[in-house]
Write a protein that holds these residues in place. Structure first.
Motif, PDB file in Angstrom:
ATOM      1  N   ASP B  57       1.054  -1.408   0.068  1.00  0.00           N
ATOM      2  CA  ASP B  57       0.151   0.141  -0.222  1.00  0.00           C
ATOM      3  C   ASP B  57       0.797   1.203  -0.013  1.00  0.00           C
ATOM      4  OD1 ASP B  57      -2.099  -1.745   0.178  1.00  0.00           O
ATOM      5  OD2 ASP B  57      -2.674  -1.161   2.307  1.00  0.00           O
ATOM      6  N   GLU B  58       1.987   1.332   1.038  1.00  0.00           N
ATOM      7  CA  GLU B  58       2.790   2.378   0.878  1.00  0.00           C
ATOM      8  C   GLU B  58       3.518   2.529  -0.748  1.00  0.00           C
ATOM      9  OE1 GLU B  58       4.310   1.759   5.595  1.00  0.00           O
ATOM     10  OE2 GLU B  58       5.570   1.339   3.940  1.00  0.00           O
ATOM     11  N   LEU B  59       3.904   1.468  -1.173  1.00  0.00           N
ATOM     12  CA  LEU B  59       4.577   1.588  -2.627  1.00  0.00           C
ATOM     13  C   LEU B  59       3.460   2.432  -3.338  1.00  0.00           C
ATOM     14  CD1 LEU B  59       6.636  -1.603  -2.852  1.00  0.00           C
ATOM     15  CD2 LEU B  59       7.508   0.746  -2.699  1.00  0.00           C
ATOM     16  N   ASP B  60       2.277   1.989  -3.354  1.00  0.00           N
ATOM     17  CA  ASP B  60       1.054   2.652  -4.336  1.00  0.00           C
ATOM     18  C   ASP B  60       1.216   3.974  -3.818  1.00  0.00           C
ATOM     19  OD1 ASP B  60      -1.032   2.714  -6.213  1.00  0.00           O
ATOM     20  OD2 ASP B  60      -2.304   2.650  -4.352  1.00  0.00           O
ATOM     21  N   ALA B  61       1.051   4.309  -2.675  1.00  0.00           N
ATOM     22  CA  ALA B  61       1.052   5.671  -2.235  1.00  0.00           C
ATOM     23  C   ALA B  61       2.170   6.729  -2.801  1.00  0.00           C
ATOM     24  CB  ALA B  61       0.910   5.849  -0.687  1.00  0.00           C
ATOM     25  N   GLN B  62       3.318   6.169  -2.689  1.00  0.00           N
ATOM     26  CA  GLN B  62       4.732   6.730  -3.204  1.00  0.00           C
ATOM     27  C   GLN B  62       4.491   6.920  -4.481  1.00  0.00           C
ATOM     28  OE1 GLN B  62       7.804   4.236  -1.537  1.00  0.00           O
ATOM     29  NE2 GLN B  62       9.306   5.152  -2.575  1.00  0.00           N
ATOM     30  N   ILE B  63       3.946   5.820  -5.459  1.00  0.00           N
ATOM     31  CA  ILE B  63       3.856   6.123  -6.845  1.00  0.00           C
ATOM     32  C   ILE B  63       2.939   7.197  -7.390  1.00  0.00           C
ATOM     33  CG2 ILE B  63       2.805   4.729  -8.812  1.00  0.00           C
ATOM     34  CD1 ILE B  63       3.885   2.295  -7.569  1.00  0.00           C
ATOM     35  N   GLU B  64       1.678   7.210  -6.244  1.00  0.00           N
ATOM     36  CA  GLU B  64       1.046   8.456  -6.792  1.00  0.00           C
ATOM     37  C   GLU B  64       1.581   9.510  -6.463  1.00  0.00           C
ATOM     38  OE1 GLU B  64      -2.973   8.286  -4.632  1.00  0.00           O
ATOM     39  OE2 GLU B  64      -3.195  10.171  -5.194  1.00  0.00           O
ATOM     40  N   LYS B  65       2.218   9.760  -5.372  1.00  0.00           N
ATOM     41  CA  LYS B  65       3.045  11.064  -5.062  1.00  0.00           C
ATOM     42  C   LYS B  65       4.061  11.614  -5.985  1.00  0.00           C
ATOM     43  CE  LYS B  65       4.974  12.946  -0.890  1.00  0.00           C
ATOM     44  NZ  LYS B  65       5.673  12.638   0.312  1.00  0.00           N
ATOM     45  N   LEU B  66       4.970  10.285  -6.292  1.00  0.00           N
ATOM     46  CA  LEU B  66       6.019  10.521  -7.613  1.00  0.00           C
ATOM     47  C   LEU B  66       4.974  10.826  -8.887  1.00  0.00           C
ATOM     48  CD1 LEU B  66       8.785  10.557  -8.509  1.00  0.00           C
ATOM     49  CD2 LEU B  66       8.907   8.406  -8.659  1.00  0.00           C
ATOM     50  N   VAL B  67       4.140  10.484  -9.383  1.00  0.00           N
ATOM     51  CA  VAL B  67       3.258  10.902 -10.463  1.00  0.00           C
ATOM     52  C   VAL B  67       2.819  12.320 -10.478  1.00  0.00           C
ATOM     53  CG1 VAL B  67       1.102  10.513 -11.602  1.00  0.00           C
ATOM     54  CG2 VAL B  67       2.575   8.453 -11.056  1.00  0.00           C
ATOM     55  N   VAL B  68       2.336  12.797  -9.298  1.00  0.00           N
ATOM     56  CA  VAL B  68       1.861  14.029  -9.317  1.00  0.00           C
ATOM     57  C   VAL B  68       2.912  15.006  -9.437  1.00  0.00           C
ATOM     58  CG1 VAL B  68       0.726  15.703  -7.803  1.00  0.00           C
ATOM     59  CG2 VAL B  68      -0.118  13.717  -7.951  1.00  0.00           C
ATOM     60  N   GLN B  69       4.176  14.874  -8.962  1.00  0.00           N
ATOM     61  CA  GLN B  69       5.532  15.502  -8.880  1.00  0.00           C
ATOM     62  C   GLN B  69       5.899  15.504 -10.071  1.00  0.00           C
ATOM     63  OE1 GLN B  69       8.062  14.320  -5.499  1.00  0.00           O
ATOM     64  NE2 GLN B  69       9.787  14.506  -6.902  1.00  0.00           N
ATOM     65  N   THR B  70       5.993  14.662 -10.853  1.00  0.00           N
ATOM     66  CA  THR B  70       6.780  14.219 -12.296  1.00  0.00           C
ATOM     67  C   THR B  70       5.674  15.291 -13.129  1.00  0.00           C
ATOM     68  OG1 THR B  70       7.398  12.064 -11.657  1.00  0.00           O
ATOM     69  CG2 THR B  70       7.308  12.654 -14.077  1.00  0.00           C
ATOM     70  N   ILE B  71       4.510  14.937 -13.256  1.00  0.00           N
ATOM     71  CA  ILE B  71       3.526  15.943 -14.026  1.00  0.00           C
ATOM     72  C   ILE B  71       3.629  17.471 -13.795  1.00  0.00           C
ATOM     73  CG2 ILE B  71       1.257  16.516 -14.636  1.00  0.00           C
ATOM     74  CD1 ILE B  71       0.436  13.356 -13.997  1.00  0.00           C
ATOM     75  N   ALA B  72       3.699  17.844 -12.305  1.00  0.00           N
ATOM     76  CA  ALA B  72       3.821  19.165 -12.069  1.00  0.00           C
ATOM     77  C   ALA B  72       5.339  19.706 -12.407  1.00  0.00           C
ATOM     78  CB  ALA B  72       3.885  19.328 -10.499  1.00  0.00           C
ATOM     79  N   LEU B  73       6.348  18.903 -12.308  1.00  0.00           N
ATOM     80  CA  LEU B  73       7.457  19.456 -12.551  1.00  0.00           C
ATOM     81  C   LEU B  73       8.148  19.394 -14.029  1.00  0.00           C
ATOM     82  CD1 LEU B  73      10.034  18.329  -9.420  1.00  0.00           C
ATOM     83  CD2 LEU B  73       8.794  20.497  -9.877  1.00  0.00           C
ATOM     84  N   ARG B  74       7.706  18.199 -14.606  1.00  0.00           N
ATOM     85  CA  ARG B  74       8.149  17.966 -16.048  1.00  0.00           C
ATOM     86  C   ARG B  74       7.120  18.406 -17.193  1.00  0.00           C
ATOM     87  NH1 ARG B  74      12.360  17.583 -13.025  1.00  0.00           N
ATOM     88  NH2 ARG B  74      12.771  15.576 -11.877  1.00  0.00           N
ATOM     89  N   ALA B  75       5.913  18.651 -16.657  1.00  0.00           N
ATOM     90  CA  ALA B  75       4.808  19.141 -17.491  1.00  0.00           C
ATOM     91  C   ALA B  75       4.903  18.117 -18.985  1.00  0.00           C
ATOM     92  CB  ALA B  75       4.843  20.398 -18.065  1.00  0.00           C
ATOM     93  N   PRO B  76       4.835  16.742 -18.748  1.00  0.00           N
ATOM     94  CA  PRO B  76       5.186  15.697 -19.899  1.00  0.00           C
ATOM     95  C   PRO B  76       3.932  16.144 -20.846  1.00  0.00           C
ATOM     96  CG  PRO B  76       4.298  14.584 -18.232  1.00  0.00           C
ATOM     97  CD  PRO B  76       4.622  16.245 -17.554  1.00  0.00           C
TER      98      PRO B  76
END
Lengths: 232, 232
Positions: B57-76
């Motif tokens: 569950d923690e890894l899933d939460a970590q993935i979600e956090k990193l996804v939001v961060q990646t989208i916000a910072l890299r604007a893919p």
């Protein structure tokens, strides 16, 4: 974001919320109709529920498309981005609730020709709570209302209690009616589907609570029920 | 994106893929250990599986956090954005597979004290296929390999056939062993959990196929099995 982008983002998020509300309405109907089909042995209605799930799936796909489009065009910042990701996740959860309703409908044919399974009468009250939880969770989501979200979370235990009661009742019923074991097993699975719907509604309510207050709701026992073991 | 952002995005997506692979490995272990605990009545091992789900569950939460961060910072842009949304969804699916393994582990206590339930011996082969499907789907995802994805999709029917066979076998067993009805019902639910794991692996494989070829795999019957109704 400039004013124009801001307004466009608001329009997108409102469109997404409307899609979620539409999915939610269809899912509530699917639960209702699956239960109605079950209690009246209406195979035709059950088939309509099964066929209708396609529309719920389509709405979920539409939400995903609009989410990707909104992110790409509006480049939303932190809070907005988190909200839009929450919408995506909630769409996925509602889609699964629809699958559970469809699964209930699929079991209707099992009962159509067979004798009365008495404990079937326990299911409608359980279904009503599950359905109200779905409605409550999605209303809380649309209104961003943490109070309504908490009310949903608090009802999850009632659904679990129902599930355990039905599991126990069915075990006894099966012992007394060995010819009805197959139908009885299907009732257990239907109760399980309803329990899962309640659990998913609770997940949505927890997300709503978290996004509207910034805090996690008090820890509930996330243990999904496995049914009580009775030695008889 | 400039070269720097591009490289940073690649690093983020690789980090996300590594997190998915880690989740997948833990989930495969959870399935293995839950089945091992079940067949050897090892309640301590079952409890470790239940406790270990927190990490998934923690890894899933970590993935979600990193996804939001990646989208916000890299604007893919379009394709990259769709890929990152796919990672988010796959994380959610693997998290649910972990829940099914946990649910199997929770049922172990039911069996610890009771007499031998013969049809239990049908489950390990089914579990092995489900586990291999999980591995296959995530390997296909990491390698972006549509051929491996198709191989997973094609095995889904085997899991469904196992489920139907176990459902039928359990109905007969329950009729002949009314004292074992409760344990037998738990076996049905365990088979259902494995069937759901196979179904989720198939969903991942379908996403991999779609994202790597741009085409949907040939329509399979998405109907999740409800078990065959036997009149005996």
């Amino acid at each position: 974001m400039n004013d124009h982008t801001l307004k466009a983002f608001d329009e997108d998020i409102n469109a997404l919320r409307a899609l979620i509300a539409e999915m939610g309405g269809l899912t509530e109907d699917a639960i209702d109709n699956a239960m109605k089909a079950l209690t009246t042995r209406d195979v035709a209605l059950a088939r309509r529920v099964v066929a209708g799930d396609k529309r719920i799936d389509e709405l979920d796909a539409q939400i995903e498309k609009l989410v990707v489009q909104t992110i790409a065009l509006r480049a939303p910042l932190a809070d907005d981005l988190r909200e839009i990701i929450a919408v995506l996740k909630i769409g996925g959860i509602v889609e699964r609730m629809g699958d559970y309703a469809k699964n209930i409908a699929k079991r209707v044919e099992v009962f159509s020709a067979s004798a009365r399974v008495e404990p079937l009468s326990l299911l409608p009250s359980m279904a009503q709570i599950a359905r109200e939880m779905v409605k409550g969770a999605l209303d809380a989501f649309v209104a961003r209302d943490p109070i309504r979200a908490i009310a949903v979370i608090e009802r999850d235990r009632a659904v679990d209690d129902f599930y355990n009661a039905i599991f126990r009742t069915m075990v006894t019923f099966m012992m007394e009616n060995p010819k009805m074991i197959s139908e009885s097993a299907h009732i257990m699975f239907i109760a399980k589907n309803l329990e899962r719907i309640g659990d998913h509604a609770t997940n949505v309510a927890e997300m709503v609570y978290y996004t509207s207050t910034g805090e996690k709701p008090a820890e509930r026992d996330k243990a999904t029920s496995v049914g009580t073991f009775t030695k008889e």
